[in-house]
Design a protein around this motif. Structure first.
Motif, PDB file in Angstrom:
ATOM      1  N   GLU A 195      36.916  51.347  47.659  1.00 41.47           N
ATOM      2  CA  GLU A 195      38.130  51.586  48.433  1.00 41.47           C
ATOM      3  C   GLU A 195      39.306  50.838  47.817  1.00 41.47           C
ATOM      4  OE1 GLU A 195      39.684  51.567  53.108  1.00 41.47           O
ATOM      5  OE2 GLU A 195      37.625  50.965  52.612  1.00 41.47           O
ATOM      6  N   TYR A 196      39.097  49.604  47.383  1.00 43.27           N
ATOM      7  CA  TYR A 196      40.151  48.885  46.675  1.00 43.27           C
ATOM      8  C   TYR A 196      40.607  49.667  45.449  1.00 43.27           C
ATOM      9  CZ  TYR A 196      39.336  44.537  49.340  1.00 43.27           C
ATOM     10  OH  TYR A 196      39.238  43.576  50.330  1.00 43.27           O
ATOM     11  N   ARG A 197      39.640  50.191  44.688  1.00 45.17           N
ATOM     12  CA  ARG A 197      39.964  50.919  43.469  1.00 45.17           C
ATOM     13  C   ARG A 197      40.758  52.188  43.783  1.00 45.17           C
ATOM     14  NH1 ARG A 197      40.947  50.564  39.488  1.00 45.17           N
ATOM     15  NH2 ARG A 197      39.755  52.118  38.328  1.00 45.17           N
ATOM     16  N   TYR A 198      40.381  52.908  44.820  1.00 45.61           N
ATOM     17  CA  TYR A 198      41.067  54.154  45.162  1.00 45.61           C
ATOM     18  C   TYR A 198      42.543  53.895  45.473  1.00 45.61           C
ATOM     19  CZ  TYR A 198      42.735  58.054  47.934  1.00 45.61           C
ATOM     20  OH  TYR A 198      43.504  59.087  48.417  1.00 45.61           O
ATOM     21  N   TYR A 199      42.806  52.936  46.332  1.00 43.32           N
ATOM     22  CA  TYR A 199      44.192  52.677  46.711  1.00 43.32           C
ATOM     23  C   TYR A 199      44.977  52.020  45.577  1.00 43.32           C
ATOM     24  CZ  TYR A 199      43.300  54.035  51.522  1.00 43.32           C
ATOM     25  OH  TYR A 199      43.007  54.754  52.656  1.00 43.32           O
ATOM     26  N   LEU A 222      42.791  46.339  41.404  1.00 35.57           N
ATOM     27  CA  LEU A 222      42.386  46.013  42.772  1.00 35.57           C
ATOM     28  C   LEU A 222      43.546  45.887  43.758  1.00 35.57           C
ATOM     29  CD1 LEU A 222      39.599  43.320  42.106  1.00 35.57           C
ATOM     30  CD2 LEU A 222      39.287  45.734  42.670  1.00 35.57           C
ATOM     31  N   ASP A 223      44.763  45.733  43.276  1.00 34.23           N
ATOM     32  CA  ASP A 223      45.915  45.564  44.161  1.00 34.23           C
ATOM     33  C   ASP A 223      46.497  46.917  44.564  1.00 34.23           C
ATOM     34  OD1 ASP A 223      48.463  44.114  45.206  1.00 34.23           O
ATOM     35  OD2 ASP A 223      49.213  45.552  43.716  1.00 34.23           O
ATOM     36  N   GLU A 282      48.329  49.321  50.262  1.00 36.67           N
ATOM     37  CA  GLU A 282      47.469  49.287  51.451  1.00 36.67           C
ATOM     38  C   GLU A 282      46.709  47.976  51.569  1.00 36.67           C
ATOM     39  OE1 GLU A 282      48.486  53.408  50.550  1.00 36.67           O
ATOM     40  OE2 GLU A 282      47.734  51.742  49.339  1.00 36.67           O
ATOM     41  N   PHE A 283      46.272  47.454  50.422  1.00 33.84           N
ATOM     42  CA  PHE A 283      45.551  46.173  50.386  1.00 33.84           C
ATOM     43  C   PHE A 283      46.235  45.261  49.363  1.00 33.84           C
ATOM     44  CE2 PHE A 283      42.269  49.257  51.700  1.00 33.84           C
ATOM     45  CZ  PHE A 283      41.837  48.666  52.877  1.00 33.84           C
ATOM     46  N   PRO A 284      47.403  44.723  49.705  1.00 33.45           N
ATOM     47  CA  PRO A 284      48.147  43.910  48.737  1.00 33.45           C
ATOM     48  C   PRO A 284      47.429  42.607  48.402  1.00 33.45           C
ATOM     49  CG  PRO A 284      49.162  43.771  50.915  1.00 33.45           C
ATOM     50  CD  PRO A 284      48.103  44.836  51.006  1.00 33.45           C
ATOM     51  N   MET A 285      47.454  42.280  47.136  1.00 32.26           N
ATOM     52  CA  MET A 285      46.842  41.044  46.676  1.00 32.26           C
ATOM     53  C   MET A 285      47.901  39.948  46.677  1.00 32.26           C
ATOM     54  SD  MET A 285      44.465  40.554  43.302  1.00 32.26           S
ATOM     55  CE  MET A 285      43.432  41.918  43.802  1.00 32.26           C
ATOM     56  N   LYS A 286      47.599  38.803  47.257  1.00 33.72           N
ATOM     57  CA  LYS A 286      48.589  37.745  47.432  1.00 33.72           C
ATOM     58  C   LYS A 286      48.403  36.567  46.488  1.00 33.72           C
ATOM     59  CE  LYS A 286      50.659  39.629  51.043  1.00 33.72           C
ATOM     60  NZ  LYS A 286      52.064  40.073  50.978  1.00 33.72           N
ATOM     61  N   ALA A 346      38.829  36.569  43.622  1.00 32.41           N
ATOM     62  CA  ALA A 346      37.446  36.132  43.837  1.00 32.41           C
ATOM     63  C   ALA A 346      36.845  36.800  45.066  1.00 32.41           C
ATOM     64  CB  ALA A 346      37.402  34.611  43.979  1.00 32.41           C
ATOM     65  N   PHE A 347      37.654  36.958  46.124  1.00 37.10           N
ATOM     66  CA  PHE A 347      37.164  37.556  47.360  1.00 37.10           C
ATOM     67  C   PHE A 347      36.768  39.015  47.153  1.00 37.10           C
ATOM     68  CE2 PHE A 347      38.274  40.062  51.187  1.00 37.10           C
ATOM     69  CZ  PHE A 347      37.299  39.573  52.044  1.00 37.10           C
ATOM     70  N   ARG A 348      37.587  39.787  46.473  1.00 38.69           N
ATOM     71  CA  ARG A 348      37.323  41.220  46.332  1.00 38.69           C
ATOM     72  C   ARG A 348      36.195  41.523  45.355  1.00 38.69           C
ATOM     73  NH1 ARG A 348      43.335  44.029  47.032  1.00 38.69           N
ATOM     74  NH2 ARG A 348      43.983  42.621  48.709  1.00 38.69           N
ATOM     75  N   LEU A 349      35.873  40.536  44.512  1.00 41.51           N
ATOM     76  CA  LEU A 349      34.793  40.757  43.552  1.00 41.51           C
ATOM     77  C   LEU A 349      33.494  40.065  43.954  1.00 41.51           C
ATOM     78  CD1 LEU A 349      36.832  40.379  40.252  1.00 41.51           C
ATOM     79  CD2 LEU A 349      35.777  42.478  41.108  1.00 41.51           C
TER      80      LEU A 349
END
Length: 606
Positions: free
Chosen positions: A44-48, A189-190, A193-197, A203-206
């Motif tokens: 889902e991260y990859r799609y967005y 990954l950013d 819809e799911f912004p990376m801050k 580390a969390f998403r992987l």
């Protein structure tokens, strides 16, 4: 996949009546999820992320003009703000749309009850509004973050010509490679819809929640120590300027108070001009000190406090007991003291610290209008920084040899030029400290205050008020931590070993391995289906990991394993040397800290 999104901002797999398709009962839309939801899949991260990159590409193609030479030298605070239509694609807002976007930006999106009633459009527009920094401004931010040439001569002096130049070159190349890896992962990954801050989000998403906590803790330690280090170094500069007539504790506390004001700048886009000014100030110090060093002797008395000779071969800086004449300038082609590597390893850690900036790269990309352009800013900054390091470091070591001081402009003998260098340096230093404090507070705010205590976003009025309150608290804590340690040089080595090596050299290859394995393990018929909210995955376990490792860039995966091993080895050596140095400093004079009126630079203090 990304190219398929360009045009109407939608997904080609969704037909015109896609809204009628039943979604998976357990699916939760992005705006209704927790800020750090462990149930969001990699797919889902990859799609967005692909969807967002496609939109950014389309937005770039519709813009008129390009970044000129003057815009690079003097970057604007931010890019022109993007304009979107009701589907989130490039277009124009009507009055209703403007009002709706403004309300979503100012809403407390950390409050789940608020997010339950906002639309996907409002959620993504709030994310877009946060991204305004240009790549030119990012170049200056990276350079301000990393550039610190004044310890390079000292570092080369502890290692010798060959190892010093070689290791600085290798560290520079590998720091750039690490930045490239982080850029690749961020783009993958950013999303709006799911912004990376911050770094911890990678580390969390992987790898999950626990690695995120570890990364955030280490980053917080590094940033708060970075602020403290600059406060202490500025305090030393002022004490030297005052010829030690002003209480050393007051000298340091003064810059802590200045930080209360500098820290009120919230967005990185607004730091563009400040970062630009800091770079020119550093270049001015370099040119001034090079001229003085070439036409005057080293500052012999201060060499016992932090010169290359003091760290490796103390006899090289010890004056003749009869005549009081100091030994002539000496150079080494290899290690000055192969029998004792502590001093050389500490000098090596100065080299590591010199390139320590990757811990802020994610934060920089998070506020860029087009993160894809980050790679231009990063490589440009790295080459500029490396050139400054080699020219300045070799120049200082050539003229001062074993007397090369850890802060080069304090190692010149004429008092007037010491003062000039110190006064310019304290201004550029406080700008850099403001940048570290800005990111450090955001890490704590986004990951603790917003995540656990539901504090409002910093874009809201309440968030801005809370920022103003938190800034002086953060700077005070940073001052207390740094002031408690009597060995400034040793503190730099500790921070470099335990934090900077990880963010710049250990974490990037580890994160890249996880990202590439997960990405290339996905088959053509696998992924996230936005029509139903389902994740399609046909297998798992070791078999999937092996497929991901071998199907992707195999040479890069293998190289990253060796790279990670080398980084961890450097960490172990650096940690040993740093701890040993700190222990000796406490044993020698535990009272010599920034809570005392006696400056560590004052050799005549009782």
């Amino acid at each position: 996949m990304a190219g398929a999104f360009v045009g109407n901002g939608g997904d080609p797999r969704m037909s015109g009546d896609a809204a009628a398709v039943d979604t998976y009962p357990g699916y939760i839309s992005p705006q209704q999820r927790l800020l750090h939801d462990p149930n969001v899949s990699f797919e889902e991260y990859r799609y967005y992320a692909d969807k967002t990159r496609a939109e950014e590409k389309a937005l770039k193609e519709t813009e008129v003009g390009s970044t000129g030479f003057m815009q690079i030298l003097f970057p604007p605070k931010s890019s022109p703000k993007p304009v979107y239509n009701s589907q989130g694609a490039v277009g124009e807002f009507d009055e209703k749309g403007n009002a709706r976007r403004q309300s979503s930006v100012n809403a407390n999106l950390a409050d789940m009850s608020t997010r339950q009633v906002i639309t996907m459009e409002e959620w993504t527009n709030a994310s877009r509004a946060f991204r305004t920094a240009t790549w030119a401004a990012c170049f200056y931010l990276i350079t301000t973050d990393i550039l610190g040439p004044f310890g390079v001569g000292f570092s080369i002096g502890t290692l010798g010509w060959g190892p010093g130049i070689g290791l600085f070159t290798v560290f520079g190349l590998m720091a750039g490679y690490s930045g490239y890896l982080l850029w690749r992962i961020f783009l993958g990954l950013d999303s709006y819809e799911f912004p990376m801050k911050n770094y911890g989000d990678l580390a969390f998403r992987l790898f999950g929640t626990v690695p995120r906590y570890i990364v955030n803790i280490l980053q917080s330690i590094q940033l708060i120590c970075g602020v403290g280090l600059i406060v202490i170094s500025n305090g030393q500069a002022i004490s030297q300027v005052s010829q030690f007539k002003l209480c050393y504790a007051i000298c340091c506390l003064l810059w802590c108070i200045v930080g209360f004001a500098v820290g009120q700048v919230r967005t990185l886009a607004k730091y563009g001009w400040l970062a630009n000014a800091a770079i020119w100030m550093n270049l001015m110090i370099m040119f001034i000190s090079m001229g003085v060093i070439a036409h005057s002797p080293p500052n012999y008395p201060i060499s016992v406090l932090g010169s290359a000779g003091a760290a490796t071969v103390p006899a090289d800086i010890t004056p003749d007991p009869t005549t009081g004449i100091y030994p002539p300038v000496k150079h080494y082609s290899g290690l000055p003291n192969p029998g004792s590597l502590i001093g050389s390893i500490n000098g090596l850690m100065q080299g590591v610290y010199a390139y320590g900036g990757a811990q802020l790269f994610i934060e920089f990309m998070a506020e860029m209008k087009r993160p894809h352009d980050f790679i231009k800013a990063m490589w440009g900054a790295q080459f500029f920084i490396y050139t400054c390091y080699m020219v300045y470091g070799c120049f200082v070591y050539y003229y001062q040899g074993q007397y090369s001081y850890q802060i080069a402009y304090q190692g010149v003998s004429p008092y007037g030029w010491q003062t000039a260098g110190n006064m310019i340096a304290v201004i550029s230093g406080i700008i850099a400290a403001g940048l570290y404090g800005n990111i450090g507070i955001k890490v704590l705010y986004n990951n603790i205050l917003m995540d656990l205590f539901r504090f409002p976003p910093l874009t809201t009025h309440k968030g801005k008020v809370l920022w103003a309150i938190i800034v002086p608290i953060y700077w005070t804590i940073a001052f207390i931590i740094a002031a408690s340690i009597p060995d400034f040089f040793g503190l730099v080595s500790v921070v470099a070993a335990f934090c900077i090596i990880q963010f710049c050299y250990s974490f990037p290859p580890a994160l890249a391995l996880g990202f590439f394995i997960k990405k290339h393990a996905m088959r053509a018929d696998e992924g996230f289906d936005p029509a139903t909210g389902r994740v399609i995955r046909h297998d798992g376990g070791i078999k999937r990991w092996i497929r991901g490792f071998t199907a992707g860039p195999l040479w890069m995966n293998i190289f990253n394993i060796f790279y990670l091993g080398g980084a961890l080895t450097t960490f172990i050596l650096g940690a040993y040397a740093a701890i040993d140095g700190i222990a000796e400093a406490f044993a020698a004079n535990p009272q010599l800290n920034a809570f005392s009126c006696n400056s560590p630079l004052n050799l005549n203090a009782s």
